[in-house]
Design an enzyme around this catalytic site. Structure first.
Site, mmCIF file in Angstrom:
data_model
loop_
_atom_site.group_PDB
_atom_site.id
_atom_site.type_symbol
_atom_site.label_atom_id
_atom_site.label_comp_id
_atom_site.label_asym_id
_atom_site.label_seq_id
_atom_site.Cartn_x
_atom_site.Cartn_y
_atom_site.Cartn_z
ATOM 1 N N ASP A 287 -5.789 1.131 4.982
ATOM 2 C CA ASP A 287 -6.147 0.769 3.601
ATOM 3 C C ASP A 287 -7.254 -0.268 3.520
ATOM 4 O O ASP A 287 -7.117 -1.285 2.839
ATOM 5 C CB ASP A 287 -4.923 0.247 2.845
ATOM 6 C CG ASP A 287 -4.017 1.377 2.392
ATOM 7 O OD1 ASP A 287 -4.450 2.529 2.466
ATOM 8 O OD2 ASP A 287 -2.898 1.102 1.966
ATOM 9 N N ASP A 510 8.017 0.015 1.310
ATOM 10 C CA ASP A 510 6.601 -0.157 0.977
ATOM 11 C C ASP A 510 6.357 -1.420 0.159
ATOM 12 O O ASP A 510 5.242 -1.932 0.129
ATOM 13 C CB ASP A 510 6.098 1.037 0.163
ATOM 14 C CG ASP A 510 6.079 2.320 0.952
ATOM 15 O OD1 ASP A 510 5.781 2.273 2.151
ATOM 16 O OD2 ASP A 510 6.362 3.386 0.368
#
Length: 572
Positions: A287, A510
């Site tokens: 990311d 997450d």
């Protein structure tokens, strides 16, 4: 789209004992018997994790096995995995599980356990297999050396996963086996996330970060006889500029610290000759680079943090430094994050991200500093959509016009990964680069999985009734409800694909469903709140996140159980 961060408690010490082990498998007086055991420990003040690896040097064993030893002190086993472990006084016996009753010549089995102790944690003096004490050689026949994955010699392996057994993280394994039915998946290799500076050495306390540091994991991989081990290099300054749940410890201007306090120590450990027989796979900065294309000024998902990281060069320079330092080592393999099809599958993103990948790797000094790229890390995009392709039309209308596909050029991860690889090769990357696809949570099984293509002639209805990916929106990335384990890790599963991998360890959250104060730099992201109604990056849709989730990286039992229940291929 968003990854998690690693684990809790720390190993204060690690040691290994290697000894021979006799095998009572002979069917006649001339049958050869013998084996070798490696025993490793990662310990803290009052407890330890033990790993036992047994290699059969003699004739094949069938019908079951057991390994026995005697502790020298007051060690007491509290939990075991990959074997049924019993203890009477100081005597311990580990008996094979139902799925592992044979050990071929040159083959190995391994199991592990957690235990507590006080005083000195002395290693057992000897082991026995099926009642025969180890001698370190065979009896009744010629000696057969143990087999192992050979160290890389000269040029690096074209595919580091091929022909090599992956390292099973004992910390994740113990958590998985603490869940009902978890033994069905607990022997799969998963990656170890180096999510902050303290994770390199290991950390104490009740943090969600693991107790074992990088050296402890490498030592455990050697003890297991593993051929490869996977680390996620994940601590860029201004990390994950488009989200909050996986923000990190380093600020946007902390590039010098990233280099000297994070990458340099990692490179020094991985360069240790002790680990030369291991293929060390580094997954580089999830990311990061794609954000500089999709989430900066002028884009729907723009954030000021992403603008800052694009302007100051922290991402590009940090990744280039990591690639250069780690790529120079003879037995390391760097795979860069390439997002997923639901992020960069549009023409406006696809080529610019590939170009940015190339310029970043060039800044490291050589395109050969990468072995390949990885997609779908910590994400949920389906590996394949069996009931339609990007070329399917419904009543004369392309599925690309559906709300779900939204003009994307790809409808699944395999076709995207193969196409992205082709693009990278076309702009100058070596033709032997490979792709990895994270399949840890993209199985989408269970009762909601479609069994056939829809018969609807309305394109939106057709796609929604036919698609395997059951998310509300492809931009939803946090603790997705209804997800399942995907393909199990394996090498060379498709053209151009080095491996399907579980880089995201299933069962690790997450991000938290609501704000949970913590000292790990992990924020609260609304995309993890099941009640949040969305933003521009997910089409202003509901998040589809599971409720009651802990902070990122912490064990999320409800999610793990759901992933097993919905696994595809199904678990047996």
């Amino acid at each position: 789209m968003r990854p998690v961060l690693s684990r809790g408690l720390t190993a204060a010490a690690a040691f290994a004992l290697v000894s021979g082990l006799g095998v009572a498998a002979a069917t006649s007086a001339s049958a050869a018997a013998g084996c070798q055991v490696s025993y490793s420990v990662n310990q803290w003040n009052t407890g330890f994790t033990g790993t036992v690896n047994v290699t059969n040097l003699g004739d094949p064993i069938s019908g079951g096995w057991n390994v026995a030893w005697t502790f020298a002190g007051n060690q007491r086993v509290t939990q075991g995995w990959s074997a049924t472990i019993s203890q009477s006084g100081t005597r311990v016996t580990a008996t094979n599980p139902s799925w592992s009753t044979t050990i071929g010549t040159g083959a190995s089995v391994n199991f592990g356990f957690n235990a507590d102790y006080s005083g000195t944690n002395t290693a057992p003096a000897s082991f026995a297999l099926n009642g025969v004490t180890c001698t370190g050689s065979t009896t009744g026949g010629p000696s057969t050396p143990p087999t192992s994955n050979p160290p890389p010699a000269g040029n690096k392996a074209d595919n580091p996963y091929a022909g090599a057994r992956g390292y099973v993280n004992p910390e994740w394994k113990a958590k998985a086996e603490g869940e009902p039915g978890g033994t069905r998946v607990s022997n799969n290799p998963t990656a170890v996330w180096m999510d902050r500076i303290a994770a390199i050495a290991g950390s104490t306390g009740s943090s969600s970060n693991g107790s074992m540091g990088m050296r402890a994991h490498l030592d455990a991989a050697l003890a297991q006889g593993a051929g490869y081990i996977q680390f996620v290099i994940y601590n860029l300054p201004g990390r994950d500029c488009a989200a909050l749940a996986s923000n990190g410890e380093l600020g946007p201007a902390d590039l010098p610290r990233y280099k000297s306090e994070y990458i340099d120590p990692i490179a020094a450990i991985q360069a240790d000759a002790k680990y030369a027989s291991l293929r060390i796979i580094n997954i580089i900065e999830i990311d990061s680079l794609p954000n500089l294309v999709t989430n900066t000024s002028g884009q729907a998902g723009a954030t000021s943090q992403c603008d800052t990281m694009k302007a100051n060069g922290g991402y590009v320079n940090g990744i280039a430094y990591a690639l250069q330092k780690l790529g120079a080592l003879p037995n390391t393999y760097n795979y860069m994050d390439a997002a997923h099809h639901g992020w960069i599958g549009w023409d406006s993103n696809f080529n610019p991200v590939a170009d940015l990948m190339k310029s970043t790797v060039q800044a490291s000094g050589s395109l050969n500093n990468v072995a390949g790229f990885i997609t779908n890390t910590a994400n949920y995009s389906a590996l394949t959509e069996p009931y339609f392709t990007v070329g399917t039309t419904v009543g004369g209308t392309s599925v690309r016009q559906s709300k779900w596909v939204d003009w994307n050029q790809y409808v699944d991860e395999l076709s995207f990964a193969q196409a992205f690889r082709s693009r990278l090769v076309s702009i100058g990357f070596p033709s032997n680069i490979g792709m990895l696809i994270d399949t840890s949570r993209n199985g989408w099984g269970g009762s909601a999985r479609p069994a056939r293509a829809s018969t609807s002639t309305t394109v939106d209805t057709f796609v929604n009734e036919s698609r395997i990916d059951r998310r509300i929106h492809a931009g939803n990335w946090c603790n997705q409800s209804g997800a399942g384990l995907g393909e199990r890790p394996r090498s060379a599963p498709a053209s151009g694909i080095d491996a399907y991998v579980w880089v995201k360890p299933p069962g690790e959250s997450d991000g938290s469903s609501s704000l949970i104060p913590n000292n790990e730099g992990k924020g609260f992201d609304q995309m993890c709140d099941p009640n949040y109604t969305g933003n521009a990056r997910n089409g202003n849709s509901r998040t589809g996140a599971l409720p009651n989730a802990p902070i990122s990286g912490a064990w999320f039992s409800a999610q793990f159980r759901e992933l097993m229940a919905n696994a595809y291929p199904p678990l047996t």
